[in-house]
Design an enzyme around this catalytic site. Structure first.
Site, PDB file in Angstrom:
ATOM      1  N   THR A  73      12.512 -34.503 -25.289  1.00  0.00           N
ATOM      2  CA  THR A  73      12.486 -34.798 -23.860  1.00  0.00           C
ATOM      3  C   THR A  73      13.356 -36.014 -23.629  1.00  0.00           C
ATOM      4  O   THR A  73      12.917 -37.141 -23.795  1.00  0.00           O
ATOM      5  CB  THR A  73      11.048 -35.051 -23.391  1.00  0.00           C
ATOM      6  OG1 THR A  73      10.277 -33.886 -23.668  1.00  0.00           O
ATOM      7  CG2 THR A  73      11.003 -35.348 -21.901  1.00  0.00           C
ATOM      8  N   LYS A 114      11.958 -29.931 -17.609  1.00  0.00           N
ATOM      9  CA  LYS A 114      10.950 -30.473 -18.525  1.00  0.00           C
ATOM     10  C   LYS A 114      10.288 -31.729 -17.954  1.00  0.00           C
ATOM     11  O   LYS A 114       9.060 -31.842 -17.916  1.00  0.00           O
ATOM     12  CB  LYS A 114      11.602 -30.782 -19.875  1.00  0.00           C
ATOM     13  CG  LYS A 114      10.781 -31.644 -20.831  1.00  0.00           C
ATOM     14  CD  LYS A 114       9.438 -31.016 -21.200  1.00  0.00           C
ATOM     15  CE  LYS A 114       8.553 -32.012 -21.945  1.00  0.00           C
ATOM     16  NZ  LYS A 114       7.178 -31.582 -22.086  1.00  0.00           N
ATOM     17  N   LYS A 164       7.940 -43.316 -19.879  1.00  0.00           N
ATOM     18  CA  LYS A 164       9.361 -43.009 -20.124  1.00  0.00           C
ATOM     19  C   LYS A 164       9.764 -41.763 -19.322  1.00  0.00           C
ATOM     20  O   LYS A 164      10.788 -41.729 -18.646  1.00  0.00           O
ATOM     21  CB  LYS A 164       9.588 -42.750 -21.613  1.00  0.00           C
ATOM     22  CG  LYS A 164      11.043 -42.411 -21.971  1.00  0.00           C
ATOM     23  CD  LYS A 164      11.120 -41.584 -23.262  1.00  0.00           C
ATOM     24  CE  LYS A 164      10.663 -40.142 -23.044  1.00  0.00           C
ATOM     25  NZ  LYS A 164      10.970 -39.190 -24.114  1.00  0.00           N
TER      26      LYS A 164
END
Lengths: 295, 295, 295, 295
Positions: C97, C173, C242
């Site tokens: 990711t 995602k 994040k």
């Protein structure tokens, strides 16, 4: 100046306000639910009544300074309420921070009785009330406002008129309280950032308030927040939430979203949930420290 | 006062600042990417350089006033960058609003070359720059700060020192910009509420700024917002978002959440998405009007 | 199926994914920064390399499953990076990711070398990786996607194709992760309200997830949140922040404000500030309990 | 099954619900303020009353399905209200989405008269009501709940019991509506990001709802939002704001802040301010598009 004034509500704001009216030479009858709070002012020369009705004269002037809508309705309405005794020509100066909707309702009820309801909420903490430094925002019947002007001048350092609709004065008042809370949150966020970045909270506070933010609100509340010193309690968080809710209600009524007000609602509600409801509203900034993991 | 000063960046802030340094009696060499902007100041007696390096003297003083991190890096670093020519004893006065991280990085790079990087960002719009009314926040090497003091005094009306870490001056600066944006949003929400409630925006603005919010920020920006008059553009929304992002980055770095800053981020980003990126940042309050369905 | 596959990154997701590829009959060379994590998979038949370059074959296939942009750049770029060894015809399946921007950059760098970068991030926790139940979102060169299809089928239960631009797979995602975090915050707010209202958290959880919210996310995370049982840690809060930051960066890039994402940023940042950065991201809901004064 | 049931409130939810009760073999008397709405159901065999009181039998069962607190009070209280005619042993099944506070108040008032107030709000749109697919959340007196079970089974596909306090059923109901609104806002933010990033809205919707978000809410509302197709109106934004306000009131009462609810309040209020109060609540996501400058 032998006119007799009724004064209802002797809390930490009402007490010094009533004393200033008394000092200006008016006769005064006072009422407070907890009668012990009336003692110091009766010693200073006021008489005391056992019920709201007892401090009101037909066609006279009565001032109320209470903590919320319910308290104002309790002393005003009903058989024993002041409205039942005020009568034609009387003036009710409502200095409490209440909802604009109640102001409108009261306005109509008073008009039916031939008397006037003047909304005259104030800005300032108890110290300002003592030193006659309050700012007063008024709205209501023009003739009534002229009649009560010397009384308001005995209470505040300046009077701002917002026309004939009493609700407008209340909207201005709660908007001001919202602005203060927003300024406190803003400063709190900055001082927490400074603290965690190794910058002295007091130093950044001083820089900002000696320059572009040199207004009483930033200076007075900013000092408390920078120093994390929230004593004494001038205005409890519980009432601050009440006022932010009044702002949100008003904004909903006229369909004008206020995202900062929504966020302050959550901040204050959290403070109250954490047991700080009776703390000074500047302590809302402790929530920022909590979120940042500061002890 | 025959010392020669380099000045890089002649935008709507840099230009009047450079002129004030020139007026104070310094020799000056200026550089601007778009050289046409250097014309009025060369007519006033400054010389012009074709590259950053040409305006720097070894061991001398150079001032930069640029719009963001990239621009500062572009003129400072690399073979043609000023740092390569400044040398031991030189002082770089960095007055741009850049990131605290870049300030730390620059500080180290300058130290390696034996020169000093003093962060000295300013508060004030172009009019204030012209009239020498800027507020300057400085941080950096003590000896260097003493040497440049007369120059800063030629530019601003007051200097606030925040110690030896240049990043601290930048944190204070971006915090100040955040506070201004927060004050604008707060006022914008109140004025929209007033407008939709039938209260004159200007009247509530005047009441508030004559009393508890009597600071330059509330008076100057409040007037623009109350009157919905956003000309001329002093500081574009695009750069305001940059600064709020710098605040958010700093708050993330030290783990200190700033919910008002997050909300201002969304407000400014929306303004830019609506095509207002080059409008004055006070126009962020148009987003409030949009949300309230006001034309 | 004698093709040799390189696999880089054997964390709690990468490990079971690599094992599933191995089980599907591929030869495998693995690399992990901390080599001890490679032991169980080498025991199962894979070979181990000491550097990223050692697991890559010219024109072959290499899979990376790493925790962030920096880690992906570290193993891919530079003299010892995999890209230097992959060569024409090679395919890099990037399942981490990472930011859409890095995906675009990687895409271009791989094209220059004549090889393909296919973004193929996954949805699912370590348990799902073990049982081959991951959902895979892919984007990249069409021929390369065809070639790697059997490998992806060995890893996941379904593959969703989003075209030729690898960045699109990463946007999908991180959008999914944002939606999960938003669902957790929403449920957390409801369960706290229920708890303080005297309603059993588990009962309301069950009603909702047996009816209108009967999806895996609500069932699995909702159970953890309702029961306040956050073990084991499937995905740490630090990485969740994040990802929310990646969403916010993407939204800023295309100028599309996401207020829920901003609020989740603040919530996660606060959790980390309180020392919960390594806790499971479902523990973000503890912040709601903190705000409500729940022990 | 010859028991006679009163049914009050024949809106787009009440109508199909009443028909299903009728189909189950009960005798039915219906009342609606606008009597024309009663026509189709009287044609199907129900009798019609001119006042709420006329559809109630002493000791019988009456169902109400109304749009808010005021409407429920209007048909229940006062001389002509149903409560005055229901009497000992009667059961009032209140299926409206009303405030938990009103539920508590109603509970007490019914108890005084010897009858029962069972809160039984439902989840589902008009189509689900027609096809007997509603989910019912009930709370109230145990014996009464047993008696009415066959009737509820004629209306819904499942019944969830939340104990004896009717307010609890309403808290669950408004919490569910909050969760739906939060899911819509979340999806709306993602689809706007996708659209501005060049990703097909429908494709990301399909991926998400075929995998980790495979619940009716995400599928049904997600489709509307992805396709920007908000017809027909199942539930108007105006009532959605009412429900979010009920959630916020409940959260304030128990001191449990709900920041997502606050944000949804602002979003819905803005939608209404823009003239979309009668649009389907899924159209709250148009506000996201507005903020992103999407036409």
């Amino acid at each position: 100046m032998s006119e007799s004034i009724g004064f209802i509500g002797l809390g930490n704001m009402g007490q010094p306000m009533a004393i200033n009216v008394l000092k200006a030479g008016y006769n005064m009858k006072v009422y407070n639910r907890d009668q012990r709070k009336a003692e110091s002012i009766t010693e200073a020369g006021a008489r005391s009544g056992a019920r709201p009705a007892e401090v009101v004269e037909r066609g006279g002037i009565v001032i109320t300074m209470l903590s919320n809508d319910e308290a104002l309705k309790a002393v005003t309405l009903g058989h024993d309420g002041l409205l039942n005794y005020l009568g034609p020509g009387g003036v009710h100066i409502s200095m409490s921070t209440v909802s604009p909707n109640l102001a409108r309702e009261m306005h109509e009820l008073h008009e039916k009785e031939g008397c006037s309801y003047v909304a005259a909420p104030v800005f300032g903490r108890p110290e300002a009330a003592e030193s006659q430094q309050l700012w007063i925002v008024e709205a209501g019947n023009t003739a009534a406002k002229e009649r009560i002007r010397p009384i308001l001048e005995a209470i505040g350092q300046g009077i701002f008129d917002f026309g004939e609709d009493p609700a407008h004065a209340n909207i201005v008042k709660i908007s001001g309280n919202f602005l203060i809370a927003a300024a406190m949150e803003s400063m709190g966020e900055v001082f927490a950032l400074a603290e965690k970045s190794g910058i002295d909270r007091t130093q950044i506070f001083e820089m900002l308030t000696q320059t572009i933010f040199s207004s009483p609100i930033y200076k007075n509340y900013g000092k408390k927040i920078a120093e994390k010193n929230f004593q004494p309690v001038g205005f409890p968080m519980r009432l601050a939430l009440k006022d932010v809710n009044l702002v949100l209600d008003s904004s909903e009524q006229v369909q004008s979203p206020m995202p900062f007000a929504s966020q302050l609602h959550d901040r204050l509600l959290s403070g109250i949930a954490k047991g700080r409801g009776e703390s000074d509203w500047a302590e809302l900034t402790r929530g920022i420290a909590d979120d940042a993991g500061i002890e």
